[in-house]
Design a protein around this motif. Structure first.
Motif, PDB file in Angstrom:
ATOM      1  N   LYS A  34     -14.362   2.815  -4.521  1.00 29.15           N
ATOM      2  CA  LYS A  34     -15.252   2.492  -4.034  1.00 29.15           C
ATOM      3  C   LYS A  34     -16.450   1.349  -4.533  1.00 29.15           C
ATOM      4  CE  LYS A  34     -16.314   6.140  -0.951  1.00 29.15           C
ATOM      5  NZ  LYS A  34     -16.936   7.368  -0.433  1.00 29.15           N
ATOM      6  N   GLY A  35     -17.241   0.326  -3.704  1.00 25.37           N
ATOM      7  CA  GLY A  35     -17.352  -0.541  -4.914  1.00 25.37           C
ATOM      8  C   GLY A  35     -18.246  -1.450  -3.028  1.00 25.37           C
ATOM      9  N   HIS A  36     -18.733  -2.767  -4.031  1.00 23.79           N
ATOM     10  CA  HIS A  36     -20.243  -3.797  -3.538  1.00 23.79           C
ATOM     11  C   HIS A  36     -19.862  -5.018  -3.898  1.00 23.79           C
ATOM     12  CE1 HIS A  36     -23.789  -3.338  -1.027  1.00 23.79           C
ATOM     13  NE2 HIS A  36     -24.193  -3.870  -0.992  1.00 23.79           N
ATOM     14  N   LEU A  37     -20.032  -5.291  -2.596  1.00 19.96           N
ATOM     15  CA  LEU A  37     -19.756  -6.647  -2.831  1.00 19.96           C
ATOM     16  C   LEU A  37     -19.825  -8.442  -1.696  1.00 19.96           C
ATOM     17  CD1 LEU A  37     -17.840  -8.502  -5.184  1.00 19.96           C
ATOM     18  CD2 LEU A  37     -16.241  -9.483  -3.227  1.00 19.96           C
TER      19      LEU A  37
ATOM     20  N   GLU B 122     -13.597  -0.160   0.135  1.00 21.77           N
ATOM     21  CA  GLU B 122     -12.953   1.035  -0.943  1.00 21.77           C
ATOM     22  C   GLU B 122     -11.488   0.562  -0.684  1.00 21.77           C
ATOM     23  OE1 GLU B 122     -13.437   4.182   1.958  1.00 21.77           O
ATOM     24  OE2 GLU B 122     -12.050   3.905   3.500  1.00 21.77           O
ATOM     25  N   ILE B 123     -10.890   0.734  -1.851  1.00 16.78           N
ATOM     26  CA  ILE B 123      -9.714   0.626  -1.658  1.00 16.78           C
ATOM     27  C   ILE B 123      -8.976   2.135  -2.027  1.00 16.78           C
ATOM     28  CG2 ILE B 123      -8.001  -0.278  -3.141  1.00 16.78           C
ATOM     29  CD1 ILE B 123      -9.685  -2.381  -4.610  1.00 16.78           C
ATOM     30  N   TRP B 124      -7.331   2.061  -1.664  1.00 24.40           N
ATOM     31  CA  TRP B 124      -6.831   3.443  -1.587  1.00 24.40           C
ATOM     32  C   TRP B 124      -5.521   3.288  -2.174  1.00 24.40           C
ATOM     33  CZ3 TRP B 124      -8.104   8.263  -0.041  1.00 24.40           C
ATOM     34  CH2 TRP B 124      -9.537   8.211   1.095  1.00 24.40           C
ATOM     35  N   ASP B 125      -5.291   3.398  -3.607  1.00 27.60           N
ATOM     36  CA  ASP B 125      -5.210   2.929  -4.296  1.00 27.60           C
ATOM     37  C   ASP B 125      -3.254   4.025  -4.779  1.00 27.60           C
ATOM     38  OD1 ASP B 125      -3.723   1.471  -6.938  1.00 27.60           O
ATOM     39  OD2 ASP B 125      -4.957   2.865  -8.108  1.00 27.60           O
ATOM     40  N   VAL B 126      -2.445   3.986  -3.960  1.00 27.47           N
ATOM     41  CA  VAL B 126      -1.567   5.264  -4.690  1.00 27.47           C
ATOM     42  C   VAL B 126      -0.570   4.737  -5.228  1.00 27.47           C
ATOM     43  CG1 VAL B 126      -0.530   6.817  -3.263  1.00 27.47           C
ATOM     44  CG2 VAL B 126      -2.379   5.840  -1.971  1.00 27.47           C
ATOM     45  N   SER B 127       0.311   5.686  -5.799  1.00 24.59           N
ATOM     46  CA  SER B 127       1.174   5.368  -6.623  1.00 24.59           C
ATOM     47  C   SER B 127       2.125   6.218  -5.967  1.00 24.59           C
ATOM     48  CB  SER B 127       1.635   5.797  -8.235  1.00 24.59           C
ATOM     49  OG  SER B 127       2.577   6.027  -8.743  1.00 24.59           O
ATOM     50  N   ILE B 128       3.209   5.739  -5.233  1.00 24.92           N
ATOM     51  CA  ILE B 128       4.436   6.109  -4.288  1.00 24.92           C
ATOM     52  C   ILE B 128       6.408   6.438  -5.780  1.00 24.92           C
ATOM     53  CG2 ILE B 128       4.071   6.720  -2.406  1.00 24.92           C
ATOM     54  CD1 ILE B 128       5.966   4.151  -1.576  1.00 24.92           C
ATOM     55  N   GLY B 129       6.138   5.741  -6.525  1.00 29.24           N
ATOM     56  CA  GLY B 129       6.946   5.639  -7.390  1.00 29.24           C
ATOM     57  C   GLY B 129       6.519   6.801  -8.820  1.00 29.24           C
ATOM     58  N   PRO B 130       8.069   7.020  -9.548  1.00 28.47           N
ATOM     59  CA  PRO B 130       8.367   5.441  -9.779  1.00 28.47           C
ATOM     60  C   PRO B 130       9.688   5.234  -9.612  1.00 28.47           C
ATOM     61  CG  PRO B 130       7.848   6.462 -12.431  1.00 28.47           C
ATOM     62  CD  PRO B 130       7.516   7.028 -10.892  1.00 28.47           C
TER      63      PRO B 130
ATOM     64  N   GLU C 201      -0.547   8.204   6.108  1.00 27.24           N
ATOM     65  CA  GLU C 201      -1.663   8.463   5.119  1.00 27.24           C
ATOM     66  C   GLU C 201      -2.790   7.297   6.104  1.00 27.24           C
ATOM     67  OE1 GLU C 201      -2.541  11.537   5.476  1.00 27.24           O
ATOM     68  OE2 GLU C 201      -0.582  12.183   5.283  1.00 27.24           O
ATOM     69  N   LEU C 202      -2.327   6.451   5.001  1.00 29.79           N
ATOM     70  CA  LEU C 202      -3.323   5.104   4.913  1.00 29.79           C
ATOM     71  C   LEU C 202      -3.882   4.737   6.346  1.00 29.79           C
ATOM     72  CD1 LEU C 202      -1.234   3.119   2.244  1.00 29.79           C
ATOM     73  CD2 LEU C 202      -3.975   4.450   1.870  1.00 29.79           C
ATOM     74  N   ASP C 203      -3.128   4.683   7.542  1.00 32.85           N
ATOM     75  CA  ASP C 203      -3.759   4.191   8.501  1.00 32.85           C
ATOM     76  C   ASP C 203      -4.834   5.023   9.046  1.00 32.85           C
ATOM     77  OD1 ASP C 203      -2.264   2.541   9.892  1.00 32.85           O
ATOM     78  OD2 ASP C 203      -1.076   3.311  10.987  1.00 32.85           O
ATOM     79  N   LEU C 204      -4.639   6.255   9.028  1.00 31.15           N
ATOM     80  CA  LEU C 204      -5.244   7.500   8.748  1.00 31.15           C
ATOM     81  C   LEU C 204      -6.647   7.834   8.777  1.00 31.15           C
ATOM     82  CD1 LEU C 204      -3.312  11.390   9.314  1.00 31.15           C
ATOM     83  CD2 LEU C 204      -4.071   9.950  11.158  1.00 31.15           C
ATOM     84  N   ARG C 205      -6.093   7.116   7.324  1.00 30.27           N
ATOM     85  CA  ARG C 205      -7.931   6.818   6.976  1.00 30.27           C
ATOM     86  C   ARG C 205      -8.308   5.204   7.006  1.00 30.27           C
ATOM     87  NH1 ARG C 205      -5.444  10.570   4.682  1.00 30.27           N
ATOM     88  NH2 ARG C 205      -7.206  11.850   5.438  1.00 30.27           N
ATOM     89  N   GLY C 206      -7.810   4.413   8.346  1.00 29.47           N
ATOM     90  CA  GLY C 206      -8.000   3.709   8.684  1.00 29.47           C
ATOM     91  C   GLY C 206      -8.185   1.810   7.565  1.00 29.47           C
ATOM     92  N   VAL C 207      -7.589   2.313   7.089  1.00 30.05           N
ATOM     93  CA  VAL C 207      -7.070   1.132   6.433  1.00 30.05           C
ATOM     94  C   VAL C 207      -6.868   0.027   7.168  1.00 30.05           C
ATOM     95  CG1 VAL C 207      -5.443   0.739   4.085  1.00 30.05           C
ATOM     96  CG2 VAL C 207      -6.671   2.754   3.915  1.00 30.05           C
ATOM     97  N   GLU C 208      -7.338  -1.362   6.793  1.00 33.11           N
ATOM     98  CA  GLU C 208      -6.912  -2.486   7.334  1.00 33.11           C
ATOM     99  C   GLU C 208      -5.406  -3.161   7.175  1.00 33.11           C
ATOM    100  OE1 GLU C 208     -11.163  -4.630   7.711  1.00 33.11           O
ATOM    101  OE2 GLU C 208     -11.274  -3.080   6.412  1.00 33.11           O
ATOM    102  N   THR C 209      -5.632  -3.292   5.667  1.00 32.86           N
ATOM    103  CA  THR C 209      -4.346  -3.880   5.046  1.00 32.86           C
ATOM    104  C   THR C 209      -3.828  -3.102   4.057  1.00 32.86           C
ATOM    105  OG1 THR C 209      -5.216  -5.908   5.447  1.00 32.86           O
ATOM    106  CG2 THR C 209      -4.241  -6.308   4.082  1.00 32.86           C
ATOM    107  N   ILE C 210      -2.852  -2.872   3.700  1.00 32.42           N
ATOM    108  CA  ILE C 210      -1.677  -2.400   2.637  1.00 32.42           C
ATOM    109  C   ILE C 210      -0.455  -3.289   1.948  1.00 32.42           C
ATOM    110  CG2 ILE C 210       0.073  -0.628   2.466  1.00 32.42           C
ATOM    111  CD1 ILE C 210      -0.878   0.668   5.255  1.00 32.42           C
ATOM    112  N   PHE C 211      -1.150  -3.727   0.770  1.00 34.81           N
ATOM    113  CA  PHE C 211      -1.055  -4.091  -0.186  1.00 34.81           C
ATOM    114  C   PHE C 211       0.530  -3.299  -0.724  1.00 34.81           C
ATOM    115  CE2 PHE C 211      -4.189  -6.503   0.084  1.00 34.81           C
ATOM    116  CZ  PHE C 211      -3.562  -8.039   0.009  1.00 34.81           C
ATOM    117  N   VAL C 212       1.848  -4.256  -0.343  1.00 35.47           N
ATOM    118  CA  VAL C 212       3.050  -2.387  -1.009  1.00 35.47           C
ATOM    119  C   VAL C 212       3.496  -3.081  -2.220  1.00 35.47           C
ATOM    120  CG1 VAL C 212       4.912  -0.868  -0.215  1.00 35.47           C
ATOM    121  CG2 VAL C 212       3.420  -1.714   1.286  1.00 35.47           C
TER     122      VAL C 212
END
Ligand code: TXA
Ligand code: MG
Length: 428
Positions: free
Chosen positions: A358-361, A367-375, A390-401
């Protein structure tokens, strides 16, 4: 009126005794003697529902959860299209529990005592039961409901390796038409909860056999064409298929977004491949595997700067964790994703390194959900759809993959699904 949807737990180790023939293979006739356990009871209830009910039943396979119905009944198969809101021109895969059952759907050829086309025998021997579907000629006077083939002269069939799926087919005594059990266009479900999220109120029974092992759908191949071709990449990689007699020259007949070198220009032959697919609500940005980490971090910062409040970062092989104060440790991360650490021998779907930042800018919280699904590619395939959901359920707007460039195993399938889910690409 919404239906009452029940999730029925089935522990595959409790359902009873599988008696295989001398060959010790599911390819040859086999029987299941159900036990008197609650798991066997739930399974039998689902089998009876398949024989008599209007509504399809969701069940796990080794790839993804399927939405099954009696493939011989138009009324039952129509129920699948209704529950999923699936376009009527997209045919379904028929799931069988033995070669006997498959043969009963085919007519013997004039010179061939075995109606299964010879070209498929090496694949069947090597990969069945397992995640590969084959195209077969639908005979004149076919017993299959016409909705299964949706106007194609062929039907697709596979024998799943998940024992719960095999047992369900065997106990119902029916070939089961089954697409993935998601609502049309959504990512395929790899857990019972994903099915419930999409189809709650639309079906009666979801069998819960735990998370799926493979995590992406079966490979669909056509051996009736010359040369044989792959219509959809999936759980079995092209290199494995090339090792089979008659399949050395197999060609790729699917389109894959930006994977230019691998694709041939042609109209998609598996009707399903032309539709929007596998999409979470969040915007998915697919980042080329060779893109330096700094560029990715710039993108994340830029997103925060331009007002995106909730960002997902899905790491696979080589990205480092996103720097930032960790406010959630691993156990809490699992909890945040509505998950318990697995106690049934399955891997946890998010890795040790995952965290919630979580941050403030500029006067805004982010907030950033930083998830490792590898390697490993096996882990990436297993966790991909689940993480997107799961990221969708958390209301994430953009997912970088983080993209992958592996050859082999399910790598092509993973990139294919990601290329269909992504609306933006970032290159090196
Ligand atoms: O792993 C899987 O295959 C999962 C599990 C549940 O078994 N099933 C699955 O089904 O992914 P579905 O309906 O989501 O995808 C079936 C794909 C579609 O792309 C469809 O167009 C293609 O197979 N297909 C089915 N029958 C076909 C046919 N006769 N000719 C060409 N393509 C066909
Ligand atoms: Mg599907």
């Amino acid at each position: 009126m919404p239906l009452n949807t029940r999730i029925l737990a089935v522990d595959v180790n409790e359902i009873g005794n599988f008696s295989l023939s001398k060959s010790n293979s599911f390819l040859d006739p086999w029987v299941l003697e159900p036990s008197s356990s609650p798991s066997a009871y739930n399974l039998l209830e689902a089998a009876v529902s398949l024989q008599s009910s209007l509504y399809p039943v969701a069940f796990p396979t080794e790839t993804v959860y399927g939405l099954g119905a009696n493939a011989l009944s138009s009324r039952a198969v129509k129920g699948i299209y209704e529950a999923k809101q699936r376009p009527a021109d997209n045919p379904l895969i028929v799931h069988v529990a033995s070669l006997e059952q498959l043969r009963r759907l085919l007519s013997p050829g004039k010179d061939e005592p075995d109606p299964i086309p010879q070209v498929y025998l090496p694949l069947i021997k090597r990969f069945w039961p397992g995640p590969i579907s084959i195209l077969l000629p639908n005979p004149d006077g076919s017993r299959l409901a016409p909705e299964v083939t949706a106007g194609q002269p062929t039907f697709a069939a596979r024998m799943p390796s998940n024992k719960l799926a095999l047992a369900l087919i065997q106990l119902s005594g029916l070939p089961l038409a089954a697409p993935s059990a998601n609502a049309s266009t959504r990512p395929s479900p790899t857990a019972a909860q994903h099915v419930a999220h999409d189809l709650e109120g639309r079906i009666e029974i979801i069998l819960d056999g735990g998370p799926c092992d493979v995590g992406v759908e079966s490979t669909v191949v056509d051996g009736l064409s010359n040369p044989p071709c792959i219509l959809r990449p999936g759980g079995i990689g092209i290199e494995e298929i090339r090792k089979c007699r008659g399949w050395e020259g197999v060609v790729i007949a699917y389109k894959d977004g930006k994977l230019g070198e691998m694709e041939v220009e042609m109209k998609p032959r598996a009707p399903g491949m032309k539709y929007k697919h596998y999409s979470p609500t969040a915007k998915v940005v697919l980042v080329d595997s060779h893109t330096p980490q700094t560029k990715v971090q710039d993108q994340v910062h830029q997103a925060v700067n331009t007002g995106t409040r909730s960002i997902g970062v899905l790491r696979t092989k080589s990205w480092d964790p996103i720097p930032g104060k960790m406010v959630t440790d691993r156990t809490d991360m699992l909890k945040a994703f509505g998950l318990e650490p697995q106690t049934n021998g399955y891997e946890d779907p998010v890795s040790l390194e995952s965290k919630h930042i979580k941050g403030h800018l500029g006067g805004r919280d982010y907030e950033i959900w930083d998830v490792s699904i590898g390697p490993s590619i096996v882990e990436v395939a297993r966790g991909l759809f689940s993480a997107l959901r799961e990221l969708d359920l958390r209301g994430v707007e953009t997912i970088f993959v983080e993209g992958i460039d592996d050859q082999g195993e399910a790598a092509a399938a993973v990139m294919n699904r990601l290329s269909k889910a992504a609306s933006e690409w970032v290159g090196a």
